[in-house]
Write an enzyme that holds these catalytic residues in place. Structure first.
Site, PDB file in Angstrom:
ATOM      1  N   ASP A 289      -3.078   2.383  -5.858  1.00 56.53           N
ATOM      2  CA  ASP A 289      -2.038   2.419  -4.830  1.00 56.53           C
ATOM      3  C   ASP A 289      -1.973   1.155  -3.988  1.00 56.53           C
ATOM      4  OD1 ASP A 289      -4.420   2.776  -3.518  1.00 56.53           O
ATOM      5  OD2 ASP A 289      -3.668   4.287  -2.141  1.00 56.53           O
ATOM      6  N   GLU A 290      -2.536   0.049  -4.472  1.00 58.50           N
ATOM      7  CA  GLU A 290      -2.545  -1.172  -3.676  1.00 58.50           C
ATOM      8  C   GLU A 290      -2.356  -2.391  -4.550  1.00 58.50           C
ATOM      9  OE1 GLU A 290      -5.686  -2.171  -0.986  1.00 58.50           O
ATOM     10  OE2 GLU A 290      -6.053  -0.053  -0.580  1.00 58.50           O
TER      11      GLU A 290
ATOM     12  N   ASP B  91       0.860  -1.191   0.000  1.00 61.20           N
ATOM     13  CA  ASP B  91       0.000   0.000   0.000  1.00 61.20           C
ATOM     14  C   ASP B  91       0.893   1.236   0.000  1.00 61.20           C
ATOM     15  OD1 ASP B  91      -3.155   0.605   1.544  1.00 61.20           O
ATOM     16  OD2 ASP B  91      -1.777   2.116   0.776  1.00 61.20           O
TER      17      ASP B  91
END
Length: 354
Positions: A106-107, A9
């Site tokens: 973003d993950e 993350d």
DNA sequence: TCTGGGGTCCTAGGACCC
DNA sequence: TCTGGGGTCCTAGGACCC
């Protein structure tokens, strides 16, 4: 060797990308959202840690954010920039010896056979830093649920591990809402049943929740509280079930000729995305949020799956005709749904992890 | 506090069929 | 009269996540 799941993350991703190209913003409260004007309708996409310390967080109305943090730098959302940075990150991850499942800008989840998941986590952080100058936190778990929950304890820029052994000592006394997939509404309903913590939910008989939450979600809640999750990390290419466009107007629209024109415009934009997807749409859903924030939807199946703008637009107009109230409108949306996978008769839908 | 835009999955209820 | 027991499909809405 053991199979581990790692959850990566990026830290304050959107704000971090903005700071990278504007180094003078480092250390300042930065708030990204809307078109950058905090006087307008919109919410915070990401706030830097400096802004978070002042009570500004994702989802907060920009007008509230500017009141809480008047000296923050407000920036517009620049999707292209975040997509480019995200692509770099995911490319770095895909060069590792692991199954990679991207979960948004973003993950990502990684599944890997290793006896040293911490070494892999450090390698991930190092590679991402080298190639993008971005920081990330990594959660390690025996399944996706554990890895995802672990990440929060590693922030910022750290690593944290959860296992079946440590699950309850770390999370047992946390509120049920700490779990992935349990939000404020469900937490409140659980509290009404006398279930407050993760440990209390884990001790509950799954069957006892069926009357309250249904046959799938009831038992799923208890399994989640026990740190169990059947969902596997997969690198199969993402296939959207639907594509849509929606817009919140700066001023409510009370002219329904204009409403119709906007629906037509949105439908044509959606049709372009349907064409780009290369599969025809099966249904079109129109969403109307009236000024008092009541949201309604109506849908129209296409007689035969289609991608053409004219057909999607006509279906959208048809669905719009189902709206009888002509009150002022705050938001309009059009979504096209693709035909689901052909399911064999009698076969239940595959159990998903939510 | 006056609440974005992109999505996913599940539930409940009605229609319809045998 | 006062009423079965499935099963499937469809729609609208709810909850949640990033």
């Amino acid at each position: 060797v053991t199979r581990w799941v790692l959850h990566v993350d990026l830290d304050q991703f959107i704000a971090a990308v903005e700071v990278l190209r504007r180094p003078e913003l480092r250390g300042r409260p930065v708030v990204v959202g809307g078109d950058g004007d905090p006087a307008k309708r919109g919410v915070v996409a990401t706030a830097s840690y400096e802004a978070r310390a002042r009570g500004v967080h994702s989802g907060l109305p920009l007008r509230t954010a500017v009141r809480r943090c008047p000296d923050a730098v407000f920036l517009p959302v620049d999707r292209a920039a975040y997509e480019a940075a995200s692509a770099q990150v995911m490319s770095a991850l895909r060069r590792l010896d692991a199954v990679v499942e991207v979960m948004g800008w973003d993950e990502a989840f990684l599944a890997a056979e290793t006896d040293d998941p911490h070494a892999l986590a450090s390698l991930i952080q190092q590679r991402i830093k080298e190639e993008t100058r971005l920081d990330c936190s990594v959660g390690i778990g025996q399944n996706k649920l554990q890895a995802k929950l672990a990440t929060g304890y590693g922030k910022p820029a750290g690593v944290f591990q959860l296992t079946h052994q440590t699950w309850f000592e770390v999370l047992g006394d946390e509120p049920a809402q700490a779990l992935w997939g349990i939000g404020a509404k469900t937490a409140r309903r659980l509290a009404g049943l006398g279930i407050g913590t993760v440990a209390e939910l884990a001790r509950t008989d799954p069957a006892a929740l069926v009357p309250h939450f249904g046959p799938a979600i009831g038992p799923w809640l208890v399994q989640t509280a026990r740190g169990l999750s059947p969902s596997q990390v997969t690198d199969e290419p993402y296939q959207p079930r639907s594509v849509g466009k929606e817009i919140t107007f700066q001023q409510d629209i009370d002219d329904w000729e204009q409403v119709r024109a906007e629906i037509g415009r949105l439908a044509r934009l959606v049709a372009a995305d349907v064409v780009a997807e290369g599969r025809p749409a099966a249904r079109v859903v129109v969403k109307v949020r009236y000024a008092p924030f009541f949201t309604h939807t109506h849908r129209r199946p296409l007689a035969t799956p289609a991608s053409a703008a004219e057909e999607i637009e006509q279906a959208a107009f048809g669905a719009l005709d189902d709206f009888t109230s002509r009150r002022a409108v705050r938001l309009l949306g059009v979504r096209a749904e693709f035909a689901g996978p052909a399911r064999t008769r009698g076969e239940p839908p595959e159990a998903a992890g939510r």
